[in-house]
Design a protein around this motif. Structure first.
Motif, PDB file in Angstrom:
ATOM      1  N   PHE A  81       0.833  -1.201   0.000  1.00 22.47           N
ATOM      2  CA  PHE A  81       0.000   0.000   0.000  1.00 22.47           C
ATOM      3  C   PHE A  81       0.870   1.255   0.000  1.00 22.47           C
ATOM      4  CE2 PHE A  81      -2.255   3.475   2.028  1.00 22.47           C
ATOM      5  CZ  PHE A  81      -3.457   3.478   1.347  1.00 22.47           C
ATOM      6  N   GLY A  82       1.915   1.270   0.833  1.00 19.41           N
ATOM      7  CA  GLY A  82       2.802   2.421   0.876  1.00 19.41           C
ATOM      8  C   GLY A  82       3.475   2.691  -0.457  1.00 19.41           C
ATOM      9  N   LYS A  83       3.930   1.630  -1.109  1.00 17.80           N
ATOM     10  CA  LYS A  83       4.582   1.789  -2.416  1.00 17.80           C
ATOM     11  C   LYS A  83       3.577   2.250  -3.469  1.00 17.80           C
ATOM     12  CE  LYS A  83       8.479  -1.341  -1.724  1.00 17.80           C
ATOM     13  NZ  LYS A  83       9.159  -2.574  -2.176  1.00 17.80           N
ATOM     14  N   ALA A  84       2.343   1.745  -3.381  1.00 21.39           N
ATOM     15  CA  ALA A  84       1.302   2.177  -4.317  1.00 21.39           C
ATOM     16  C   ALA A  84       1.006   3.662  -4.140  1.00 21.39           C
ATOM     17  CB  ALA A  84       0.034   1.345  -4.106  1.00 21.39           C
ATOM     18  N   LEU A  85       1.043   4.126  -2.891  1.00 24.23           N
ATOM     19  CA  LEU A  85       0.807   5.539  -2.619  1.00 24.23           C
ATOM     20  C   LEU A  85       1.927   6.406  -3.211  1.00 24.23           C
ATOM     21  CD1 LEU A  85      -1.594   6.789  -1.110  1.00 24.23           C
ATOM     22  CD2 LEU A  85      -0.133   6.929   0.921  1.00 24.23           C
ATOM     23  N   GLN A  86       3.161   5.953  -3.066  1.00 30.07           N
ATOM     24  CA  GLN A  86       4.285   6.662  -3.687  1.00 30.07           C
ATOM     25  C   GLN A  86       4.115   6.727  -5.201  1.00 30.07           C
ATOM     26  OE1 GLN A  86       7.797   4.544  -2.451  1.00 30.07           O
ATOM     27  NE2 GLN A  86       7.889   5.547  -0.456  1.00 30.07           N
ATOM     28  N   TYR A  87       3.725   5.607  -5.797  1.00 29.04           N
ATOM     29  CA  TYR A  87       3.529   5.535  -7.244  1.00 29.04           C
ATOM     30  C   TYR A  87       2.410   6.482  -7.675  1.00 29.04           C
ATOM     31  CZ  TYR A  87       2.691   3.460 -11.855  1.00 29.04           C
ATOM     32  OH  TYR A  87       2.515   3.255 -13.206  1.00 29.04           O
ATOM     33  N   ALA A  88       1.334   6.519  -6.886  1.00 29.53           N
ATOM     34  CA  ALA A  88       0.218   7.404  -7.200  1.00 29.53           C
ATOM     35  C   ALA A  88       0.669   8.865  -7.227  1.00 29.53           C
ATOM     36  CB  ALA A  88      -0.901   7.210  -6.181  1.00 29.53           C
ATOM     37  N   LYS A  89       1.462   9.240  -6.248  1.00 28.29           N
ATOM     38  CA  LYS A  89       1.954  10.624  -6.216  1.00 28.29           C
ATOM     39  C   LYS A  89       2.776  10.926  -7.464  1.00 28.29           C
ATOM     40  CE  LYS A  89       4.511  13.995  -3.460  1.00 28.29           C
ATOM     41  NZ  LYS A  89       5.293  14.252  -2.227  1.00 28.29           N
ATOM     42  N   SER A  90       3.605   9.975  -7.888  1.00 27.78           N
ATOM     43  CA  SER A  90       4.437  10.182  -9.086  1.00 27.78           C
ATOM     44  C   SER A  90       3.584  10.308 -10.342  1.00 27.78           C
ATOM     45  CB  SER A  90       5.437   9.034  -9.250  1.00 27.78           C
ATOM     46  OG  SER A  90       4.796   7.846  -9.709  1.00 27.78           O
ATOM     47  N   LYS A  91       2.360   9.783 -10.295  1.00 27.57           N
ATOM     48  CA  LYS A  91       1.454   9.837 -11.443  1.00 27.57           C
ATOM     49  C   LYS A  91       0.494  11.034 -11.377  1.00 27.57           C
ATOM     50  CE  LYS A  91       2.657   6.270 -13.907  1.00 27.57           C
ATOM     51  NZ  LYS A  91       3.044   6.401 -15.330  1.00 27.57           N
ATOM     52  N   GLY A  92       0.688  11.876 -10.376  1.00 25.80           N
ATOM     53  CA  GLY A  92      -0.101  13.097 -10.310  1.00 25.80           C
ATOM     54  C   GLY A  92      -1.333  13.038  -9.434  1.00 25.80           C
ATOM     55  N   ILE A  93      -1.527  11.940  -8.685  1.00 23.26           N
ATOM     56  CA  ILE A  93      -2.631  11.884  -7.738  1.00 23.26           C
ATOM     57  C   ILE A  93      -2.317  12.845  -6.592  1.00 23.26           C
ATOM     58  CG2 ILE A  93      -4.054  10.412  -6.274  1.00 23.26           C
ATOM     59  CD1 ILE A  93      -4.066   9.628  -9.236  1.00 23.26           C
ATOM     60  N   LYS A  94      -3.268  13.670  -6.225  1.00 25.57           N
ATOM     61  CA  LYS A  94      -3.067  14.608  -5.120  1.00 25.57           C
ATOM     62  C   LYS A  94      -3.395  13.894  -3.811  1.00 25.57           C
ATOM     63  CE  LYS A  94      -4.260  18.514  -8.082  1.00 25.57           C
ATOM     64  NZ  LYS A  94      -4.682  17.731  -9.277  1.00 25.57           N
ATOM     65  N   ILE A  95      -2.441  13.879  -2.883  1.00 19.93           N
ATOM     66  CA  ILE A  95      -2.593  13.179  -1.616  1.00 19.93           C
ATOM     67  C   ILE A  95      -2.594  14.205  -0.487  1.00 19.93           C
ATOM     68  CG2 ILE A  95      -1.639  11.401  -0.093  1.00 19.93           C
ATOM     69  CD1 ILE A  95      -0.257  10.229  -2.604  1.00 19.93           C
ATOM     70  N   LEU A  96      -3.676  14.208   0.289  1.00 20.31           N
ATOM     71  CA  LEU A  96      -3.850  15.171   1.372  1.00 20.31           C
ATOM     72  C   LEU A  96      -4.173  14.443   2.667  1.00 20.31           C
ATOM     73  CD1 LEU A  96      -6.203  17.663  -0.524  1.00 20.31           C
ATOM     74  CD2 LEU A  96      -3.736  17.944  -0.177  1.00 20.31           C
ATOM     75  N   ALA A  97      -3.888  15.097   3.780  1.00 22.41           N
ATOM     76  CA  ALA A  97      -4.280  14.565   5.086  1.00 22.41           C
ATOM     77  C   ALA A  97      -4.798  15.714   5.944  1.00 22.41           C
ATOM     78  CB  ALA A  97      -3.102  13.878   5.776  1.00 22.41           C
ATOM     79  N   TYR A  98      -5.903  15.455   6.637  1.00 22.40           N
ATOM     80  CA  TYR A  98      -6.497  16.432   7.541  1.00 22.40           C
ATOM     81  C   TYR A  98      -6.751  15.777   8.894  1.00 22.40           C
ATOM     82  CZ  TYR A  98      -7.355  19.842   3.853  1.00 22.40           C
ATOM     83  OH  TYR A  98      -7.190  20.777   2.850  1.00 22.40           O
ATOM     84  N   ASP A  99      -6.442  16.505   9.963  1.00 21.67           N
ATOM     85  CA  ASP A  99      -6.843  16.018  11.277  1.00 21.67           C
ATOM     86  C   ASP A  99      -8.263  16.481  11.556  1.00 21.67           C
ATOM     87  OD1 ASP A  99      -6.567  18.713  11.981  1.00 21.67           O
ATOM     88  OD2 ASP A  99      -5.522  18.296  13.842  1.00 21.67           O
ATOM     89  N   CYS A 100      -8.814  16.083  12.690  1.00 24.83           N
ATOM     90  CA  CYS A 100     -10.189  16.420  13.046  1.00 24.83           C
ATOM     91  C   CYS A 100     -10.271  16.900  14.479  1.00 24.83           C
ATOM     92  CB  CYS A 100     -11.102  15.195  12.896  1.00 24.83           C
ATOM     93  SG  CYS A 100     -11.362  14.662  11.199  1.00 24.83           S
ATOM     94  N   ILE A 101     -11.200  17.787  14.714  1.00 26.57           N
ATOM     95  CA  ILE A 101     -11.589  18.117  16.086  1.00 26.57           C
ATOM     96  C   ILE A 101     -12.619  17.082  16.509  1.00 26.57           C
ATOM     97  CG2 ILE A 101     -12.692  19.810  17.584  1.00 26.57           C
ATOM     98  CD1 ILE A 101     -11.603  21.985  15.697  1.00 26.57           C
TER      99      ILE A 101
END
Length: 230
Positions: A194-214
């Motif tokens: 999964f981690g490697k797939a996420l790296q690959y996705a970023k290289s292909k232009g997928i925008k990856i964001l993270a948000y915390d929550c209250i």
């Protein structure tokens, strides 16, 4: 996102993925667990939890397990909450996608080939797929996903890449179901693919964001964008 009829309880055990035994005023009850993940670091015997009560007679259980108090930090573990929190933020006009154009259309769930992405949206010029992952795993104030191997998660990433190549704007949003972690990172130890797939996705232009929550005893709301280390 507000929950109704919240009751404080104490977690006792989890016989299977779908139910848990909790105690309210020293009386044991069976509750529905709204998260089929392992959550072993959260569901520890005698941990304080918060339940949502339902009066409907048709339900097998009267309570849903919503939130856990982990060492003084409230962590929402409702697996349906991240999608709702993102949809609510977009619907309320929050620019969590960091784009210049306003959204003209938003809907929950949209099929693309063999996947069903969590949110589909449009601007005047672009069509957007958003895949959302809820994050409850925290160690030393670092949050990670997944807490168990997820072939489905890898499949979604690959089909997001396909959608990107076919003209869609594509996002993966990690919703951290707690407040103020240091950063997010893939859980390579649990699922390296999964981690490697996420790296690959970023290289292909997928925008990856993270948000915390209250997170409170009876609510969860998207908060701030947090750093990602892939």
């Amino acid at each position: 996102m507000i929950y109704n009829n919240i009751v404080k309880a104490v977690f006792k055990n989890r016989p299977n993925r779908f139910i848990a035994e909790c105690s309210i005023d020293n009386k044991n009850i069976i509750v529905h667990v709204k998260n089929t993940g392992r959550c072993r670091e959260l569901l520890i015997k005698d941990t304080e939890v918060y339940l949502e009560y339902f009066s409907e007679s048709s339900r097998k259980t009267k309570y849903d397990l919503i939130t856990v108090n982990k060492n003084g930090r409230l962590i929402n573990m409702d697996s349906s909450a991240p999608n709702k929190a993102v949809y609510e933020a977009l619907h309320n006009g929050k620019n969590i996608l960091n784009i210049d154009e306003p959204l003209t259309f938003i809907k929950m769930e949209q099929k693309y080939k063999t996947s069903r992405f969590d949110i589909y949206a449009e601007t005047a010029d672009n069509k957007i797929f958003i895949e959302i992952k809820g994050v409850t795993l925290e160690e030393n104030n670092i949050v990670m996903f997944p807490d168990a191997p997820t072939k489905r998660g890898v499949k979604h990433i690959m089909e997001l890449i396909d959608a990107k190549e076919n003209g869609f704007d594509t996002y993966i949003i990690f919703v951290i179901q707690m407040q103020n972690p240091e950063y997010f990172t893939p859980n390579y130890k649990t699922h390296e693919e999964f981690g490697k797939a996420l790296q690959y996705a970023k290289s292909k232009g997928i925008k990856i964001l993270a948000y915390d929550c209250i997170v409170t005893e009876n609510s969860i709301n998207l908060n701030n964008q947090i750093n990602i280390k892939l």
